[in-house]
Design a protein around this motif. Structure first.
Motif, PDB file in Angstrom:
ATOM      1  N   ARG A 573      26.355  -6.891  33.987  1.00  0.00           N
ATOM      2  CA  ARG A 573      26.953  -7.910  34.840  1.00  0.00           C
ATOM      3  C   ARG A 573      27.126  -9.257  34.140  1.00  0.00           C
ATOM      4  O   ARG A 573      27.718 -10.171  34.695  1.00  0.00           O
ATOM      5  N   LEU A 635      29.345 -11.359  40.013  1.00  0.00           N
ATOM      6  CA  LEU A 635      28.537 -11.404  41.230  1.00  0.00           C
ATOM      7  C   LEU A 635      28.754 -10.143  42.041  1.00  0.00           C
ATOM      8  O   LEU A 635      27.877  -9.653  42.721  1.00  0.00           O
ATOM      9  N   SER A 636      29.979  -9.647  41.981  1.00  0.00           N
ATOM     10  CA  SER A 636      30.306  -8.381  42.627  1.00  0.00           C
ATOM     11  C   SER A 636      31.503  -7.850  41.864  1.00  0.00           C
ATOM     12  O   SER A 636      31.921  -8.431  40.866  1.00  0.00           O
ATOM     13  N   SER A 640      33.025 -13.600  40.356  1.00  0.00           N
ATOM     14  CA  SER A 640      32.205 -13.932  39.202  1.00  0.00           C
ATOM     15  C   SER A 640      31.961 -15.418  39.123  1.00  0.00           C
ATOM     16  O   SER A 640      32.682 -16.225  39.710  1.00  0.00           O
ATOM     17  N   LYS A 688      37.075 -15.366  42.651  1.00  0.00           N
ATOM     18  CA  LYS A 688      36.933 -14.259  43.596  1.00  0.00           C
ATOM     19  C   LYS A 688      38.306 -13.718  43.891  1.00  0.00           C
ATOM     20  O   LYS A 688      39.267 -14.463  44.070  1.00  0.00           O
TER      21      LYS A 688
END
Lengths: 912, 378
Positions: A573, A635-636, A640, A688
């Protein structure tokens, strides 16, 4: 744009009634009898048998019903029947059934057709567009089962364009459902490590239609992919082909613009403009209309390294900054690095603006051209020799003719003309060696209501050689020569005639090596060197002239840099990209120079001695280590957080004390008095994307500090001055800001909205009171415009009509106003406020354009479009400047607007 | 500083783009912070080798939107000293005007002069010391009829006007910077008779003779432009054909008789930069690539506070020359200033001693423009 297919396996437990699937030994015969059953239910029923699996997009089968009566019917025939009833396309591979909307590929349906199975030596070749599209739904088996010892396999391949078979450079190859991915190299090649088994691999690139391949990989193998170009019709728009890219990319503060984006913006006088597009990006500003250059995150206009094919361009505008010097027809993409600057770039502190030209069509001769009220342009590209290609582009104005038609006093005795010519040869020397040779020249000439003729030109030669050692290693060697010169001449009266020149010669050489492996590790290193030869200014006069000629010695300097960078994943990640650049500058002597009394202001009065240097004698050396780091925390899968620090240095500066950059500003190298400008930038951002990349949002913040910013003493005389150091101050600058961005990438309506809040302050950093502006306090820079909003919307109103519009709003720039008046003799004189204490009125402008395609016939040989555009549709008189002038004894304020009215334009473009 | 003389009007006059795209310049009034409109002391002192030239004007600046351009500074103590230990006290003879009572006092070339002021608030100001240069002689003041391209009603025409030039000669002085002050005087005349109205009872129109004291006048106009030139980067320091003034057809200056007096003197670099700066901020505004405006301070500084004064103090020997231009010597068509007046129906009536009312004073009394006292030099 095709949405990514969602392949959904159905696991419905529906009671079996009247369905029999006879065992495998009997060739999968089906018996079933239903009347008006939902297709989805029918599929579930068949799947319950455990033999067949169906793959489809939910909406494909939504609401479809079938009535069947099969008695030990082979699966193929069953599907044919269902296809006839539902108008769906089918594809059968072993026991897998794929469903597509439309029945157009039914003809290809054949239960026995072999899907090309790829092993090391075979590759999938697209035969036609239909075949190409069909591949999205096929499962491609790669490698040989059991061949690979461990449970991993490496997939290699090449991504090419479908139309021209040219490699897709920097394309994205992403494993769907993860953020793991690689990008293609300059030959379109990629290499990625996968677990054995089923994967969906997504391919995308700017200007290309994203696609995917479903693979079942057993061992190392090869997969070649072709991408469809988005550019189907002129003016067709696809703003961002690379979904999710912004989130996954490690760098922050990077803006990419492709040719389509540039062309889709409503253009002033019908001339699509790569520079104007830049100004729509968050964090990029300009002093005003008619001002060349741009300010990036509080930097000055000379702090942007504008590169065309790796060579710096010194004056990037035509026509007083209203048009970009580069024709948009040759631009493949333009990337603005305003936050994280890769360590391979150096020499300017605020941004790197990389403009890459296209390689030329390697399949057939084709071209584009256009006529606008201002200019004529044409671009031709095509194949050449074996595997090589070229393009050549030319643009010229016929504005002189128009000037003759306009009878207004200010234009009498005026002329304005420009042209530019650009070309590139792209040699494919071997599979592993590539050579690109490029040429660019531009020339501007104007004289405004006077006998003084201004002329300036750019000339750039570039050569890039690239060698691939293997799929991991490549090396690049490039060289350039960039030349900029202007001359100002007057010949009307022989006793007053003169010719003043300024010349910049810049030679550069760069070596760049890159290693990429399939784990996403990227290593690069290299070195570059720049040689500068600048003539500060010469005044040549004929013998009869009473003007004294001014001859100056050329300035010499050498800038060098060595760099290394690495990009790697710390954890799945967290990705880090870090680089180091050692940059230095040697200021070399030539001729005489002055020595000033130590501890005193550098003024003419304090000159104590004159030293005569021999040519190339080292006067001063500077060395600056530059550290750069960018990190990306995923982050997902769609968001980020990025952090970056950048340090940069700059050894060549524009000298200007007017508000806007003008072509007659001179370039000056750092020397013992002009210290190198140093930049530090800390930036962070949250990125995002929503709805599978349809929307992208980001918030970025930055803080930047600049040391040794060039400021000038009041009323400085910067031309033909052999002691220019007495006019210049080494100042300090600081800026900070937040940039919000929202982009909609897909659908009939696409576009973006960017809002920036940023402040920029500068101060003159001198211990002597006489040299301080505003008493040595920080004051707002002339390009400090806190609020900035840019909106762009593009609507495909119909297949033939594309509408687009832009909106620009910004706070007015700072200005110094007169605050008091007094009288000397008969003259009333103004006394001014503190420097940049006030602001001109806010700027607001809306542009609109409509493009109508000439023909929609497929495979047309000649294609044309008409674009109607209106610049400044609200006809708002945006102030460029506010100034005061005396009318007799009264002083009145005036507002100067550059484009004070709506400017409609019709442009005709064609391509073949 | 060298080579300053080529004036880079980077993008000349008003803008090209403005004109091309019907861009424009409109009146605009920004809102200003009044606290910045400080009242700054303005000094105007120029002493020469002419008797009675020891005079200094003091005033204060005013906010830009006030009706007056300045307010006089009264109650200051003003002295001029030289390097021969002389101190001359100037007395306020009228508000803001400080003059030496010794009318014969004149400055001498080669001496160094310095101005000191103590204003009404007890602030002390001082000029930088000024070395008085000797006079650069005027070789010739002359005129030529020359055509210039102008626009009249969107038509390009070549207009012939009268240009007045000066040639200077300064071989010994080796001066680098020149300044000229000009004073123009011309005669104006009213028509012999005008249409007038009888104010008593029913007005009726009649012709009335204009009396001599209202008929013949002389108009004097001093320097409007800042005329400075640097010859620093010229191979000789000689001034050749420097244009002082242009008289266009249609003006009234040349209708009867015209005279111009030219004063020529040299500047030091400080003063040249001062005047050039003043000229630039006031006359060259309005182009796209203007220099950033700055306040131009001269050579007056305050010695006990941080406050700076505006204006200047300077001393120079001056050479003067006057020429006359008679009606028949040229072919420039100038008009009688009052020609159009005869047809104007202006409601402002003007009383004549004979009991009649003229339609306008501007049509019947030349004293509206100048003086009816013939100048000595005429």
């Amino acid at each position: 744009m095709t949405n990514s297919l969602k392949i959904i396996l159905l696991f419905f437990f529906v009671c079996l009634s009247g369905l029999q699937v006879v065992g495998q030994e009997k060739e999968n015969l089906i018996s079933a009898n239903y009347s008006g059953i939902a297709l989805s239910d029918f599929i579930s029923i068949i799947e319950q048998s455990g033999i067949f699996k169906f793959y489809f997009e939910n909406k494909t089968i939504e609401g479809k019903e079938v009535s069947v009566d099969f008695k030990e019917t082979p699966i193929g025939e069953c599907l044919k029947e269902i296809s006839n009833q539902t108008m769906l396309g089918f594809y059968l591979e072993e026991n897998k059934v794929y469903l597509f909307p439309g029945s157009e590929i039914q003809k290809d349906f054949s239960g026995s057709e072999q899907i090309p199975v790829d092993s090391e030596n075979k590759s999938v070749i697209d035969k036609s567009l239909d075949d190409l599209r069909k591949q999205e739904f096929e499962i491609i088996t790669i490698g040989i089962p059991g061949k690979s010892g461990n449970n991993e396999a490496i997939l290699r391949g090449t991504v090419k364009t479908f139309d021209y078979k040219t490699p897709v450079v920097d394309g994205n190859v992403i494993i769907a459902g993860t953020n793991k991915g690689v990008s293609t190299n300059s030959r379109g090649e990629f290499e990625i490590k996968l677990k054995q088994g089923n994967h969906t691999i997504q391919f995308s690139s700017i200007g290309m239609k994203p696609t995917q391949r479903m693979i079942n990989i057993y061992s190392d193998g090869k997969l070649d992919v072709e991408l469809e170009t988005q550019i189907q019709v002129i003016g067709d728009v696809d703003i961002f082909g690379n979904q999710q890219e912004t989130v996954a990319q490690v760098r922050s503060g990077v803006e990419r613009m492709d040719a389509q984006t540039i062309k889709s913006l409503p253009a002033l006088l019908g001339e699509p403009d790569v520079m104007k597009t830049t100004l729509m990006m968050p964090g990029v500003q300009t002093v005003g209309e008619g001002a060349a250059g741009f300010n990036v995150r509080g930097g000055k206009t000379d702090q942007n390294l504008i590169l065309i094919d790796n060579a710096p361009l010194y004056y990037p505008s035509h026509f007083f900054g209203n048009f970009s010097a580069i024709s948009s027809d040759v631009v493949k993409e333009a990337i603005l690095f305003k936050g994280s600057i890769p360590s391979k770039y150096g020499g300017r502190i605020s941004s790197v603006y990389e403009i890459n030209t296209k390689d030329g069509n390697s399949r057939k001769i084709s071209g584009v051209g256009g006529i606008s009220p201002l200019s004529l342009k044409a671009m031709l590209e095509g194949p050449m020799l074996k595997n090589s290609s070229f393009f050549v582009s030319a643009r010229s104005t016929y504005s002189d003719y128009i000037l003759d038609l306009i009878k207004i006093p200010d234009l009498y005795n005026s002329q304005v003309s420009f042209y530019d010519i650009q070309g590139k040869l792209n040699f494919e020397l071997s599979h592993k060696d590539k050579l690109k040779v490029g040429f660019y020249t531009s020339n501007d000439k104007y004289s405004l209501h006077s006998d003084t003729l201004y002329n300036y030109q750019n000339r750039v030669f570039t050569a890039q050689y690239e060698h691939l050692y293997n799929a991991n290693w490549r090396t690049e060697l490039s060289g350039f020569n960039s030349f900029f010169a202007y001359d100002i001449s007057s010949e009307k009266d022989i006793s007053r005639s003169f010719n003043m020149t300024h010349e910049v010669q810049n030679y550069g050489l760069k070596n760049f090596n890159e290693y990429k492996n399939h784990n996403g590790l990227i290593l690069n290193f290299g070195a570059d060197v720049n040689w500068y030869d600048i003539n500060p200014g010469r005044l040549n006069v004929p013998e009869e002239s009473r003007i004294i000629p001014f001859i100056s010695d050329n300035e010499y300097g050498m800038e060098y840099g060595a760099f290394a960078g690495i990009e790697f994943s710390v954890t799945p990640r967290v990705v880090v990209e870090t680089g180091f650049r050692l940059s230095g500058f040697l200021s070399l002597g030539n001729g005489s120079r002055f020595v000033y009394a130590p501890g005193k202001p550098i003024t003419e009065d304090n000159i104590t001695d004159t030293i005569v240097d021999s040519k190339y004698n080292l006067k001063q050396s500077y060395f600056n280590p530059e550290f750069r780091i960018s990190t990306n925390f995923l982050l997902s899968s769609s968001s980020s957080l990025k952090l970056a620090y950048n340090r940069t240095s700059q050894y060549i500066h524009i000298l200007t004390n007017s508000t806007a950059i003008s072509p007659t500003d001179t370039w000056k190298l750092s020397d013992e008095f002009l210290l190198p400008q140093l930049g530090h930038q800390l930036s962070t951002g949250i990125f995002k994307s929503f709805n599978n990349g349809e929307y992208e949002t980001s918030v970025e913040g930055f803080y930047k500090r600049i040391d040794n910013l060039k400021e000038y003493k009041p009323g400085a005389s910067l031309v033909l001055n052999d002691h220019i150091e007495t006019e210049i101050l080494n100042g300090k600058g600081k800026s900070y800001g937040v940039e919000f961005s929202l982009k909609k990438n897909e659908g009939r309506l696409s576009g973006w909205m960017n809002y920036t809040y940023a402040r920029t302050f500068v101060k003159s950093d001198s211990p002597f009171e006489s040299e301080q502006v505003n008493g040595g306090e920080y004051f707002p820079a002339s390009y400090d415009k806190p609020h900035n909003l840019n909106v762009f919307a593009n609507l495909k109103a119909s297949r033939r009509i594309i509408l687009s519009s832009t909106l620009n709003y910004s706070t007015g720039r700072p200005i110094t106003y007169p605050v008091a008046k007094y009288q000397l003799g008969e003259q009333v004189i103004l006394h001014y406020s503190k420097f940049n204490q006030y602001r001109i009125p806010d700027y607001f402008r809306i542009d609109v354009s409509a493009t109508i395609e000439g023909s929609l016939k497929a495979n047309r040989k000649f294609d044309s479009s008409l674009t109607f555009s209106v610049y400044n549709v609200t006809a708002r008189r945006n102030a460029y400047s506010v100034f005061f002038k005396s009318n007799g004894n009264f002083y009145e304020g005036y507002r100067l607007s550059v484009f004070a009215t709506a400017i409609p334009t019709i442009t005709y473009n064609f391509r073949f | 500083m060298k080579n300053r003389f080529i004036k880079y009007h980077l993008f000349l006059s008003t803008l090209f783009m403005v004109a091309l795209l019907s861009g424009c310049i409109d009146p605009f009034k920004p809102v200003l912070d009044k606290s910045d409109s400080e009242k700054i002391l303005v000094v105007e002192g120029f002493i020469t080798d002419e008797p009675g030239s020891f005079e200094v004007k003091l005033s204060r600046s005013v906010p830009i939107d006030t009706m007056v351009n300045y307010v006089n500074e009264s109650g200051a103590y003003v002295t001029i000293s030289d390097d021969h230990n002389n101190t001359f006290v100037l007395t306020e003879v009228e508000p803001g005007v400080y003059k030496s009572l010794d009318e014969t006092l004149k400055a001498v070339a080669g001496r160094i002069y310095q101005l000191s002021i103590i204003d009404a608030f007890d602030k002390e100001y001082e000029s930088s010391p000024v070395l008085m240069p000797s006079k650069p002689e005027i070789k010739e003041v002359y005129w030529e009829e020359e055509s210039e391209t102008v626009f009249v009603d969107n038509e390009v025409i070549d207009e012939i006007g009268l240009n007045i030039y000066v040639d200077g000669d300064d071989l010994e002085n080796n001066a680098a910077y020149y300044k000229w002050d000009i004073s123009e005087t011309w005669e104006v005349m009213m028509p012999n008779a005008i249409t007038a109205l009888d104010g008593k009872g029913m007005p009726y129109e009649t012709f009335v003779k204009v009396p001599d004291e209202k008929k013949y006048c002389w108009v004097t106009q001093n320097t409007q432009k800042i005329l400075v030139k640097s010859v620093e980067n010229q191979s000789d320091s000689e001034v050749k054909k420097f244009m002082l003034q242009r008289i266009r057809p249609g003006e009234d200056k040349l209708f009867i008789r015209y005279s111009i007096e030219v004063k020529q003197y040299t500047l030091n670099k400080e003063m040249y930069d001062f005047w050039k700066g003043i000229r630039e901020i006031n006359q060259d505004a309005g182009s796209l690539y203007d220099k950033v405006p700055v306040s131009i301070f001269g050579n007056i500084t305050c010695c006990n506070t941080n406050e700076k004064a505006l204006g200047y103090f300077y001393a120079a020997e001056v050479d003067k020359k006057r020429i006359f231009i008679e009606k028949g010597e040229h072919e420039i068509v100038n008009v009688n200033r009052y020609e159009s007046c005869l047809y104007v129906s202006d409601e402002t009536l003007h009383y004549f001693t004979s009991g009649f009312w003229a339609r306008s004073a501007f049509c019947s009394d030349c004293r509206e423009y100048g003086t009816n006292i013939k100048p000595d030099f005429w």
